[in-house]
Every structure is written in structure tokens, then in C-alpha cells.
Design a protein around this motif. Structure first.
Motif, mmCIF file in Angstrom:
data_model
loop_
_atom_site.group_PDB
_atom_site.id
_atom_site.type_symbol
_atom_site.label_atom_id
_atom_site.label_comp_id
_atom_site.label_asym_id
_atom_site.label_seq_id
_atom_site.Cartn_x
_atom_site.Cartn_y
_atom_site.Cartn_z
ATOM 1 N N VAL A 14 -11.561 47.660 -8.034
ATOM 2 C CA VAL A 14 -10.464 46.859 -8.567
ATOM 3 C C VAL A 14 -10.471 46.973 -10.086
ATOM 4 C CG1 VAL A 14 -10.406 45.260 -6.635
ATOM 5 C CG2 VAL A 14 -11.853 44.755 -8.578
ATOM 6 N N VAL A 15 -9.305 46.876 -10.698
ATOM 7 C CA VAL A 15 -9.155 46.991 -12.144
ATOM 8 C C VAL A 15 -8.367 45.788 -12.647
ATOM 9 C CG1 VAL A 15 -8.144 48.346 -14.014
ATOM 10 C CG2 VAL A 15 -9.178 49.511 -12.065
ATOM 11 N N ASN A 16 -8.882 45.132 -13.650
ATOM 12 C CA ASN A 16 -8.188 44.019 -14.279
ATOM 13 C C ASN A 16 -7.168 44.606 -15.259
ATOM 14 O OD1 ASN A 16 -7.304 41.738 -15.534
ATOM 15 N ND2 ASN A 16 -9.304 41.022 -16.175
ATOM 16 N N ALA A 17 -5.917 44.705 -14.831
ATOM 17 C CA ALA A 17 -4.874 45.303 -15.651
ATOM 18 C C ALA A 17 -4.272 44.317 -16.652
ATOM 19 C CB ALA A 17 -3.771 45.867 -14.758
ATOM 20 N N GLU A 18 -4.646 43.040 -16.556
ATOM 21 C CA GLU A 18 -4.149 42.026 -17.486
ATOM 22 C C GLU A 18 -5.307 41.194 -18.033
ATOM 23 O OE1 GLU A 18 0.285 40.893 -16.336
ATOM 24 O OE2 GLU A 18 -1.143 40.200 -14.843
ATOM 25 N N PRO A 19 -6.192 41.797 -18.808
ATOM 26 C CA PRO A 19 -7.362 41.057 -19.288
ATOM 27 C C PRO A 19 -7.010 39.866 -20.179
ATOM 28 C CG PRO A 19 -7.192 43.185 -20.386
ATOM 29 C CD PRO A 19 -6.168 43.168 -19.290
ATOM 30 N N LYS A 21 -4.729 37.742 -19.445
ATOM 31 C CA LYS A 21 -4.297 36.683 -18.540
ATOM 32 C C LYS A 21 -5.343 36.368 -17.475
ATOM 33 C CE LYS A 21 0.616 37.801 -18.800
ATOM 34 N NZ LYS A 21 1.804 38.157 -18.009
ATOM 35 N N CYS A 22 -6.278 37.273 -17.257
ATOM 36 C CA CYS A 22 -7.228 37.151 -16.151
ATOM 37 C C CYS A 22 -8.635 37.409 -16.671
ATOM 38 C CB CYS A 22 -6.854 38.163 -15.073
ATOM 39 S SG CYS A 22 -7.951 38.198 -13.659
ATOM 40 N N ALA A 23 -9.530 36.450 -16.454
ATOM 41 C CA ALA A 23 -10.898 36.591 -16.954
ATOM 42 C C ALA A 23 -11.643 37.721 -16.253
ATOM 43 C CB ALA A 23 -11.656 35.279 -16.790
ATOM 44 N N LYS A 24 -11.508 37.797 -14.928
ATOM 45 C CA LYS A 24 -12.187 38.853 -14.174
ATOM 46 C C LYS A 24 -11.642 38.889 -12.753
ATOM 47 C CE LYS A 24 -16.087 35.933 -12.861
ATOM 48 N NZ LYS A 24 -17.525 35.794 -12.860
ATOM 49 N N LEU A 25 -11.925 39.958 -12.058
ATOM 50 C CA LEU A 25 -11.576 40.101 -10.652
ATOM 51 C C LEU A 25 -12.864 40.202 -9.861
ATOM 52 C CD1 LEU A 25 -8.728 42.775 -10.866
ATOM 53 C CD2 LEU A 25 -8.487 40.303 -10.680
ATOM 54 N N ILE A 26 -12.914 39.467 -8.755
ATOM 55 C CA ILE A 26 -14.089 39.529 -7.881
ATOM 56 C C ILE A 26 -13.622 39.508 -6.427
ATOM 57 C CG2 ILE A 26 -15.587 38.337 -9.532
ATOM 58 C CD1 ILE A 26 -15.347 35.851 -7.677
ATOM 59 N N TRP A 27 -14.464 39.997 -5.552
ATOM 60 C CA TRP A 27 -14.243 39.838 -4.120
ATOM 61 C C TRP A 27 -14.894 38.517 -3.740
ATOM 62 C CZ3 TRP A 27 -10.751 42.945 -2.327
ATOM 63 C CH2 TRP A 27 -10.646 44.243 -2.785
#
Length: 62
Positions: A14-19, A21-27
Motif C-alpha cells: 500500500v502507498v500513502n498517496a496523501e501524506p 491528509k493521512c498519517a499512515k496506512l496499515i492493515w
């Protein structure tokens, strides 16, 4: 309006394309979302978990 999809398979990272607006992406397990999950995202996951295909959070059901 938020639109949510489920995936039956996934490849890659997964790639955080809006850093900004979004702190991080996790499952995360859908029943154990992080406390800071955006409310409409948590509502969408909740609707999916309950088997509801469409929902309007915050509005009374008729």
C-alpha cells in the motif's frame, strides 16, 4: 460521499498517496480499527461488517 470496495486479492504494498491528509496506512482487522480512524471510514467498515450495502451515518433510518 464515501464509496467503499472490498478486494478479494491484493498484490504489492500500500502507498500513502496523501501524506498531508493521512498519517499512515496499515492493515487492521475490521473489528479492531485504530482509535484515530476517520469517523466516516469507521462507519463504512461498520456498515460492511453488518452486511449493509448502503448506509447514511448520522441520519435516522426509515
Amino acid at each position: 460521499m464515501g464509496v467503499f470496495f472490498t478486494a478479494s486479492r491484493w498484490e504489492g504494498e500500500v502507498v500513502n498517496a496523501e501524506p498531508g491528509k493521512c498519517a499512515k496506512l496499515i492493515w487492521a482487522p475490521p473489528d479492531m480499527l485504530p482509535d484515530n480512524t476517520v469517523p466516516y471510514t469507521a462507519a463504512g467498515v461498520g456498515f460492511w461488517m453488518s452486511g449493509c450495502s448502503i448506509g447514511v451515518p448520522g441520519w435516522p433510518q426509515q
